[in-house]
Scaffold this motif. Structure first.
Motif, PDB file in Angstrom:
ATOM      1  N   CYS A   1      -0.947  14.371  -1.058  1.00 36.84           N
ATOM      2  CA  CYS A   1       0.325  13.919  -1.642  1.00 36.84           C
ATOM      3  C   CYS A   1       1.456  14.024  -0.617  1.00 36.84           C
ATOM      4  O   CYS A   1       2.292  13.120  -0.498  1.00 36.84           O
ATOM      5  CB  CYS A   1       0.670  14.745  -2.876  1.00 36.84           C
ATOM      6  SG  CYS A   1      -0.416  14.484  -4.290  1.00 36.84           S
TER       7      CYS A   1
ATOM      8  N   PRO B   1      -7.491   5.105  -6.210  1.00 36.69           N
ATOM      9  CA  PRO B   1      -6.972   6.009  -7.249  1.00 36.69           C
ATOM     10  C   PRO B   1      -8.072   6.765  -7.984  1.00 36.69           C
ATOM     11  O   PRO B   1      -7.866   7.903  -8.415  1.00 36.69           O
ATOM     12  CB  PRO B   1      -6.197   5.082  -8.188  1.00 36.69           C
ATOM     13  CG  PRO B   1      -6.688   3.703  -7.885  1.00 36.69           C
ATOM     14  CD  PRO B   1      -7.087   3.702  -6.453  1.00 36.69           C
TER      15      PRO B   1
ATOM     16  N   LEU C   1      -6.220   3.287  -0.145  1.00 32.88           N
ATOM     17  CA  LEU C   1      -6.180   4.307  -1.196  1.00 32.88           C
ATOM     18  C   LEU C   1      -7.068   3.895  -2.367  1.00 32.88           C
ATOM     19  O   LEU C   1      -7.107   2.727  -2.752  1.00 32.88           O
ATOM     20  CB  LEU C   1      -4.749   4.509  -1.690  1.00 32.88           C
ATOM     21  CG  LEU C   1      -3.696   4.919  -0.639  1.00 32.88           C
ATOM     22  CD1 LEU C   1      -2.362   5.171  -1.317  1.00 32.88           C
ATOM     23  CD2 LEU C   1      -4.139   6.141   0.145  1.00 32.88           C
TER      24      LEU C   1
ATOM     25  N   PHE D   1      -2.153   9.874  -1.376  1.00 36.64           N
ATOM     26  CA  PHE D   1      -2.716  10.064  -2.716  1.00 36.64           C
ATOM     27  C   PHE D   1      -2.485   8.856  -3.612  1.00 36.64           C
ATOM     28  O   PHE D   1      -3.380   8.405  -4.323  1.00 36.64           O
ATOM     29  CB  PHE D   1      -2.100  11.309  -3.357  1.00 36.64           C
ATOM     30  CG  PHE D   1      -2.634  11.612  -4.732  1.00 36.64           C
ATOM     31  CD1 PHE D   1      -3.798  12.348  -4.888  1.00 36.64           C
ATOM     32  CD2 PHE D   1      -1.978  11.164  -5.874  1.00 36.64           C
ATOM     33  CE1 PHE D   1      -4.307  12.636  -6.159  1.00 36.64           C
ATOM     34  CE2 PHE D   1      -2.470  11.440  -7.142  1.00 36.64           C
ATOM     35  CZ  PHE D   1      -3.638  12.180  -7.277  1.00 36.64           C
ATOM     36  N   SER D   2      -1.279   8.329  -3.584  1.00 36.47           N
ATOM     37  CA  SER D   2      -0.901   7.238  -4.486  1.00 36.47           C
ATOM     38  C   SER D   2       0.125   6.348  -3.800  1.00 36.47           C
ATOM     39  O   SER D   2       0.798   6.762  -2.848  1.00 36.47           O
ATOM     40  CB  SER D   2      -0.312   7.817  -5.777  1.00 36.47           C
ATOM     41  OG  SER D   2       0.313   6.817  -6.559  1.00 36.47           O
ATOM     42  N   LYS D   3       0.242   5.123  -4.287  1.00 36.65           N
ATOM     43  CA  LYS D   3       1.288   4.231  -3.774  1.00 36.65           C
ATOM     44  C   LYS D   3       2.650   4.551  -4.372  1.00 36.65           C
ATOM     45  O   LYS D   3       3.671   3.999  -3.936  1.00 36.65           O
ATOM     46  CB  LYS D   3       0.901   2.771  -4.059  1.00 36.65           C
ATOM     47  CG  LYS D   3      -0.342   2.316  -3.305  1.00 36.65           C
ATOM     48  CD  LYS D   3      -0.695   0.868  -3.619  1.00 36.65           C
ATOM     49  CE  LYS D   3      -1.952   0.434  -2.855  1.00 36.65           C
ATOM     50  NZ  LYS D   3      -2.336  -0.968  -3.155  1.00 36.65           N
ATOM     51  N   ASN D   4       2.665   5.422  -5.365  1.00 37.78           N
ATOM     52  CA  ASN D   4       3.901   5.813  -6.026  1.00 37.78           C
ATOM     53  C   ASN D   4       4.327   7.189  -5.517  1.00 37.78           C
ATOM     54  O   ASN D   4       3.662   8.194  -5.777  1.00 37.78           O
ATOM     55  CB  ASN D   4       3.686   5.842  -7.545  1.00 37.78           C
ATOM     56  CG  ASN D   4       4.969   6.068  -8.310  1.00 37.78           C
ATOM     57  OD1 ASN D   4       5.761   6.940  -7.979  1.00 37.78           O
ATOM     58  ND2 ASN D   4       5.169   5.284  -9.367  1.00 37.78           N
TER      59      ASN D   4
ATOM     60  N   VAL E   1       4.895   9.946  -8.162  1.00 38.79           N
ATOM     61  CA  VAL E   1       3.634  10.534  -8.626  1.00 38.79           C
ATOM     62  C   VAL E   1       3.143  11.562  -7.614  1.00 38.79           C
ATOM     63  O   VAL E   1       2.700  12.664  -7.985  1.00 38.79           O
ATOM     64  CB  VAL E   1       2.581   9.431  -8.857  1.00 38.79           C
ATOM     65  CG1 VAL E   1       1.194  10.045  -9.065  1.00 38.79           C
ATOM     66  CG2 VAL E   1       2.962   8.563 -10.049  1.00 38.79           C
ATOM     67  N   GLU E   2       3.225  11.225  -6.352  1.00 39.50           N
ATOM     68  CA  GLU E   2       2.774  12.154  -5.310  1.00 39.50           C
ATOM     69  C   GLU E   2       3.599  13.435  -5.315  1.00 39.50           C
ATOM     70  O   GLU E   2       3.054  14.539  -5.173  1.00 39.50           O
ATOM     71  CB  GLU E   2       2.836  11.480  -3.948  1.00 39.50           C
ATOM     72  CG  GLU E   2       1.811  10.368  -3.787  1.00 39.50           C
ATOM     73  CD  GLU E   2       1.836   9.732  -2.417  1.00 39.50           C
ATOM     74  OE1 GLU E   2       0.775   9.522  -1.813  1.00 39.50           O
ATOM     75  OE2 GLU E   2       2.961   9.406  -1.950  1.00 39.50           O
TER      76      GLU E   2
ATOM     77  N   ALA F   1      -8.928   9.663  -5.762  1.00 42.49           N
ATOM     78  CA  ALA F   1      -7.791  10.580  -5.684  1.00 42.49           C
ATOM     79  C   ALA F   1      -7.709  11.442  -6.944  1.00 42.49           C
ATOM     80  O   ALA F   1      -7.639  12.683  -6.867  1.00 42.49           O
ATOM     81  CB  ALA F   1      -6.502   9.788  -5.495  1.00 42.49           C
ATOM     82  N   TRP F   2      -7.742  10.797  -8.115  1.00 44.86           N
ATOM     83  CA  TRP F   2      -7.664  11.559  -9.364  1.00 44.86           C
ATOM     84  C   TRP F   2      -8.964  12.309  -9.640  1.00 44.86           C
ATOM     85  O   TRP F   2      -8.963  13.353 -10.303  1.00 44.86           O
ATOM     86  CB  TRP F   2      -7.329  10.626 -10.527  1.00 44.86           C
ATOM     87  CG  TRP F   2      -5.892  10.192 -10.497  1.00 44.86           C
ATOM     88  CD1 TRP F   2      -5.405   8.981 -10.093  1.00 44.86           C
ATOM     89  CD2 TRP F   2      -4.755  10.986 -10.839  1.00 44.86           C
ATOM     90  NE1 TRP F   2      -4.033   8.962 -10.167  1.00 44.86           N
ATOM     91  CE2 TRP F   2      -3.608  10.177 -10.626  1.00 44.86           C
ATOM     92  CE3 TRP F   2      -4.586  12.282 -11.308  1.00 44.86           C
ATOM     93  CZ2 TRP F   2      -2.317  10.641 -10.864  1.00 44.86           C
ATOM     94  CZ3 TRP F   2      -3.298  12.753 -11.545  1.00 44.86           C
ATOM     95  CH2 TRP F   2      -2.189  11.930 -11.329  1.00 44.86           C
TER      96      TRP F   2
END
Length: 422
Positions: free
Chosen positions: A148, A98, A96, A153-156, A159-160, A101-102
């Motif tokens: 997501c 970031p 991933l 999208f994210s490791k969190n 957040v996804e 992704a962002w």
């Protein structure tokens, strides 16, 4: 979404275009279909030969040209597993990033905002072009939420969930119901009943249709209107609480509340500032454009005359995900705004590959497994088969058309007038 009576209307020496133009009564079952064991159909074009993956390279090349594909893959050996294919890809395609992704969020928001400005300044005759751009930009919002939902999208995860929910709100697409049902599609791709994205109609189901149901299904699944059929799928699958377990319902309700909030606040604000025509102009028409791409991507990814849907007892995960998913190239501006969602084969091999690594993953798959893959460029010949023939499940031929017993005027006219150029 695959074809029923699939196309080889003339002896081998004739071009595909000339073959398609020959009258049905004069059409000969091609030598290739006879060698493959295909029987002559009741209507339309000769049937797709069974076991296409076992034909020679030359035969598959000619079939690909006639069906509108660049290549049709060989049949994947039974001893190859999905894990074998996943392990063959370089580890960096799963990583991933970031920033990327962002960055997609920024591109999606800014391109859609630009499209709304474009709509506001466009003279009326040019509005369809602005709407086409806006609907494509809106599809980018879905693709961000799509990553997501696949935890790409994210490791969190929180957040996804937040980003996915927010990106889906203007689409009136409840994030959690979609995530649940879409993951079922990935777990059962090209499985005859369990695939929630699409599977062919079964003859015994079609026999039970009322006249009204028969009209609706044939009209919307057997014509170019199929490229908006995701609207029906959106409504049927994502708003019925009975389709979800008690454990799933709390999160489903949050997603339903989010889209309800957009409808309760966003729509009235659009009407207040721009009037009812503004709601149509700035939201409805882009939304219909978004559903065009939702339907088109899904249909093309999972519909081909030679790719079978299988009952669960015959289903093979590796074959379904690698060989049963179609790679299709679109105009580059579409691929940019939709974040390469069309680069779809690696996404089905491993759904956690983020969008920005799909092309590298595809290059790896082509290097190691390319002889088993189906690829095409978006074209009318392929779509014509889908609209007029890829309707009803047939165990031997993969598909037969809705009018497989006796040709019906609705389909006969389409077969005659729809373009067949590549």
């Amino acid at each position: 979404m695959q074809a029923a009576q699939c196309a080889l209307r003339a002896p081998l020496g004739l071009s595909a275009r000339a073959a398609l133009r020959r009258p049905a009564a004069a059409a000969a079952v091609p030598r290739r279909a006879v060698l493959a064991g295909a029987a002559a159909p009741a209507v339309g074009m000769p049937a797709c030969p069974p076991k296409v993956g076992q034909l020679s390279d030359e035969e598959r090349k000619e079939l690909a040209e006639q069906f509108g594909f660049r290549s049709i893959g060989k049949e994947l050996p039974d001893n190859v597993t999905l894990q074998d294919i996943i392990k063959s890809m370089p580890p960096e395609v799963f990583e991933l990033n970031p920033w990327k992704a962002w960055g997609a969020v920024a591109i999606a928001v800014s391109s859609f905002a630009f499209s709304l400005w474009l709509i506001s300044v466009c003279p009326a005759p040019l509005l369809p072009f602005a709407w086409a751009f806006s609907g494509t930009a809106m599809t980018g919002w879905f693709v961000v939420g799509h990553d997501c939902g696949h935890r790409a999208f994210s490791k969190n995860k929180l957040v996804e969930d937040i980003v996915g929910t927010l990106m889906f709100m203007p689409l009136i697409y409840p994030f959690e119901p979609w995530r649940i049902k879409h993951n079922q599609h990935h777990a059962h791709t090209n499985k005859l009943v369990e695939d929630t994205a699409w599977h062919p109609v079964q003859k015994e189901v079609m026999d039970k249709w009322s006249p009204a149901e028969r009209f609706l299904y044939k009209t919307f699944l057997g014509s170019p209107l199929k490229l908006w059929a995701s609207i029906g799928h959106w409504w049927i699958w994502h708003f019925d609480l009975n389709k979800y377990t008690e454990a799933q319902k709390p999160r489903v309700l949050v997603s339903l509340a989010a889209v309800g909030l957009f409808m309760a606040v966003g729509w009235p604000l659009i009407v207040y500032y721009t009037g009812w025509w503004g709601l149509v102009k700035y939201w409805l028409m882009p939304w219909l454009g978004y559903h065009f791409w939702m339907s088109t991507f899904t249909v093309v990814h999972h519909t081909a005359p030679h790719i079978p849907f299988k009952p669960s007892e015959e289903w093979n995960a590796a074959k379904a995900q690698l060989s049963g998913t179609v790679h299709c190239d679109y105009p580059r501006w579409v691929e940019f705004l939709c974040f390469d969602i069309n680069v779809h084969v690696p996404h089905h091999v491993m759904s956690k590959i983020p969008w920005y690594n799909l092309r590298a993953a595809t290059d790896s798959l082509r290097k190691n497994w390319g002889e088993y893959m189906t690829e095409c460029t978006f074209n009318w010949r392929m779509l014509k088969y889908i609209f007029t023939h890829c309707h009803v499940y047939d165990e031997e031929q993969n598909y037969v058309p809705f009018d497989f017993k006796k040709e019906e005027p609705f389909f006969a006219v389409q077969r005659k007038v729809l373009p067949e150029n590549m």
